[in-house]
Design a protein around this motif. Sequence first.
Motif, PDB file in Angstrom:
ATOM      1  N   TRP A  99      14.633  -2.134   3.182  1.00  0.00           N
ATOM      2  CA  TRP A  99      14.333  -0.707   3.305  1.00  0.00           C
ATOM      3  C   TRP A  99      14.093  -0.371   4.763  1.00  0.00           C
ATOM      4  O   TRP A  99      13.586  -1.201   5.522  1.00  0.00           O
ATOM      5  CB  TRP A  99      13.075  -0.370   2.516  1.00  0.00           C
ATOM      6  CG  TRP A  99      13.072  -0.863   1.099  1.00  0.00           C
ATOM      7  CD1 TRP A  99      12.708  -2.117   0.674  1.00  0.00           C
ATOM      8  CD2 TRP A  99      13.444  -0.150  -0.064  1.00  0.00           C
ATOM      9  NE1 TRP A  99      12.832  -2.207  -0.681  1.00  0.00           N
ATOM     10  CE2 TRP A  99      13.284  -1.013  -1.178  1.00  0.00           C
ATOM     11  CE3 TRP A  99      13.904   1.150  -0.289  1.00  0.00           C
ATOM     12  CZ2 TRP A  99      13.554  -0.619  -2.480  1.00  0.00           C
ATOM     13  CZ3 TRP A  99      14.173   1.545  -1.593  1.00  0.00           C
ATOM     14  CH2 TRP A  99      14.003   0.664  -2.665  1.00  0.00           C
TER      15      TRP A  99
ATOM     16  N   ASP B 103       0.835  -1.205   0.000  1.00  0.00           N
ATOM     17  CA  ASP B 103       0.000   0.000   0.000  1.00  0.00           C
ATOM     18  C   ASP B 103       0.873   1.260   0.000  1.00  0.00           C
ATOM     19  O   ASP B 103       2.076   1.215   0.261  1.00  0.00           O
ATOM     20  CB  ASP B 103      -0.985  -0.006   1.179  1.00  0.00           C
ATOM     21  CG  ASP B 103      -0.295  -0.025   2.537  1.00  0.00           C
ATOM     22  OD1 ASP B 103       0.734   0.654   2.702  1.00  0.00           O
ATOM     23  OD2 ASP B 103      -0.809  -0.697   3.446  1.00  0.00           O
ATOM     24  N   ASP B 104       0.256   2.382  -0.311  1.00  0.00           N
ATOM     25  CA  ASP B 104       0.977   3.652  -0.423  1.00  0.00           C
ATOM     26  C   ASP B 104       1.608   4.079   0.896  1.00  0.00           C
ATOM     27  O   ASP B 104       2.705   4.648   0.906  1.00  0.00           O
ATOM     28  CB  ASP B 104       0.036   4.755  -0.932  1.00  0.00           C
ATOM     29  CG  ASP B 104      -0.356   4.550  -2.382  1.00  0.00           C
ATOM     30  OD1 ASP B 104       0.363   3.814  -3.107  1.00  0.00           O
ATOM     31  OD2 ASP B 104      -1.378   5.126  -2.812  1.00  0.00           O
ATOM     32  N   ALA B 105       0.943   3.795   2.013  1.00  0.00           N
ATOM     33  CA  ALA B 105       1.480   4.181   3.318  1.00  0.00           C
ATOM     34  C   ALA B 105       2.784   3.434   3.620  1.00  0.00           C
ATOM     35  O   ALA B 105       3.749   4.032   4.099  1.00  0.00           O
ATOM     36  CB  ALA B 105       0.453   3.921   4.418  1.00  0.00           C
ATOM     37  N   THR B 106       2.822   2.147   3.329  1.00  0.00           N
ATOM     38  CA  THR B 106       4.041   1.359   3.543  1.00  0.00           C
ATOM     39  C   THR B 106       5.144   1.842   2.613  1.00  0.00           C
ATOM     40  O   THR B 106       6.290   2.018   3.038  1.00  0.00           O
ATOM     41  CB  THR B 106       3.767  -0.142   3.307  1.00  0.00           C
ATOM     42  OG1 THR B 106       2.763  -0.571   4.229  1.00  0.00           O
ATOM     43  CG2 THR B 106       5.017  -0.977   3.492  1.00  0.00           C
ATOM     44  N   ARG B 107       4.813   2.066   1.357  1.00  0.00           N
ATOM     45  CA  ARG B 107       5.783   2.567   0.383  1.00  0.00           C
ATOM     46  C   ARG B 107       6.411   3.872   0.886  1.00  0.00           C
ATOM     47  O   ARG B 107       7.617   4.052   0.846  1.00  0.00           O
ATOM     48  CB  ARG B 107       5.106   2.770  -0.970  1.00  0.00           C
ATOM     49  CG  ARG B 107       6.034   3.278  -2.060  1.00  0.00           C
ATOM     50  CD  ARG B 107       5.315   3.369  -3.395  1.00  0.00           C
ATOM     51  NE  ARG B 107       4.929   2.070  -3.890  1.00  0.00           N
ATOM     52  CZ  ARG B 107       5.749   1.187  -4.438  1.00  0.00           C
ATOM     53  NH1 ARG B 107       7.031   1.459  -4.553  1.00  0.00           N
ATOM     54  NH2 ARG B 107       5.308   0.026  -4.877  1.00  0.00           N
ATOM     55  N   ALA B 108       5.588   4.786   1.386  1.00  0.00           N
ATOM     56  CA  ALA B 108       6.079   6.080   1.870  1.00  0.00           C
ATOM     57  C   ALA B 108       6.889   5.923   3.160  1.00  0.00           C
ATOM     58  O   ALA B 108       7.933   6.560   3.323  1.00  0.00           O
ATOM     59  CB  ALA B 108       4.908   7.031   2.099  1.00  0.00           C
ATOM     60  N   ALA B 109       6.427   5.071   4.067  1.00  0.00           N
ATOM     61  CA  ALA B 109       7.106   4.896   5.360  1.00  0.00           C
ATOM     62  C   ALA B 109       8.531   4.380   5.203  1.00  0.00           C
ATOM     63  O   ALA B 109       9.411   4.719   5.999  1.00  0.00           O
ATOM     64  CB  ALA B 109       6.305   3.947   6.248  1.00  0.00           C
TER      65      ALA B 109
ATOM     66  N   GLU C 205      11.274   2.473  -3.647  1.00  0.00           N
ATOM     67  CA  GLU C 205      11.281   2.871  -5.049  1.00  0.00           C
ATOM     68  C   GLU C 205      11.045   1.644  -5.916  1.00  0.00           C
ATOM     69  O   GLU C 205      11.545   0.559  -5.621  1.00  0.00           O
ATOM     70  CB  GLU C 205      12.633   3.497  -5.409  1.00  0.00           C
ATOM     71  CG  GLU C 205      12.952   4.740  -4.590  1.00  0.00           C
ATOM     72  CD  GLU C 205      14.370   5.247  -4.826  1.00  0.00           C
ATOM     73  OE1 GLU C 205      15.062   4.735  -5.737  1.00  0.00           O
ATOM     74  OE2 GLU C 205      14.786   6.144  -4.078  1.00  0.00           O
TER      75      GLU C 205
ATOM     76  N   GLN D  37      10.232   4.585   2.126  1.00  0.00           N
ATOM     77  CA  GLN D  37      10.812   5.234   0.944  1.00  0.00           C
ATOM     78  C   GLN D  37      11.135   4.232  -0.161  1.00  0.00           C
ATOM     79  O   GLN D  37      12.208   4.269  -0.785  1.00  0.00           O
ATOM     80  CB  GLN D  37      12.055   6.033   1.324  1.00  0.00           C
ATOM     81  CG  GLN D  37      11.779   7.142   2.318  1.00  0.00           C
ATOM     82  CD  GLN D  37      13.006   7.983   2.584  1.00  0.00           C
ATOM     83  OE1 GLN D  37      13.817   8.206   1.707  1.00  0.00           O
ATOM     84  NE2 GLN D  37      13.130   8.451   3.818  1.00  0.00           N
TER      85      GLN D  37
ATOM     86  N   ASP E 127      14.676   5.541   6.403  1.00  0.00           N
ATOM     87  CA  ASP E 127      15.558   6.439   5.649  1.00  0.00           C
ATOM     88  C   ASP E 127      15.945   5.880   4.285  1.00  0.00           C
ATOM     89  O   ASP E 127      16.922   6.289   3.687  1.00  0.00           O
ATOM     90  CB  ASP E 127      16.800   6.802   6.464  1.00  0.00           C
ATOM     91  CG  ASP E 127      17.648   5.592   6.837  1.00  0.00           C
ATOM     92  OD1 ASP E 127      17.170   4.445   6.721  1.00  0.00           O
ATOM     93  OD2 ASP E 127      18.798   5.787   7.256  1.00  0.00           O
ATOM     94  N   GLY E 128      15.178   4.919   3.772  1.00  0.00           N
ATOM     95  CA  GLY E 128      15.381   4.414   2.420  1.00  0.00           C
ATOM     96  C   GLY E 128      16.107   3.082   2.341  1.00  0.00           C
ATOM     97  O   GLY E 128      16.130   2.301   3.284  1.00  0.00           O
TER      98      GLY E 128
END
Length: 145
Positions: free
Chosen positions: A105, A2-8, A12, A10, A108-109
């Motif tokens: 990940w 989901d988008d929240a996990t992707r953002a949390a 790509e 970072q 911090d990426g």
Amino acid sequence: MDDATRAAFQVEGDWPMARRHRIRWAECDLYAHVNHTAYLTLFEDLRVAFWEGLGGSFGPEAIGPVVGTLEVRYLKPAGFGDEVLLTCRTASVRRSSFVHEYAMWRADGLVCSARGIIVVTRGPVKAAIPDAMREAMIAQGAEAQ
């Protein structure tokens, strides 16, 4: 994912398989950094889950994935208690092998990435990847070769 996990984390790119993990003390060295072999074990856990998710199994009579080569890039140290996201995807697939990409990940990426050639065998002999498994890999984004 989901988008929240992707953002949390970072994240790509497209990763059809993702799993959260909290780094355990047993995965660390004396300095509380993740030991380099622990990354490989965590990626192996993803490979096993991936294979079982395709309908594969393990045992003396089963065909199964065996690491042919593995290249790892350690980018940032991870440590005890870190919450990480482990990801896996199939980059390409051939008759009896496929290329897997893995990543770890953190907030911090990207921490670590790996790319492996995985050979399918039955015992010590190469085996063809079953059509249904191969098609599933392609459907998830693998390039057919």
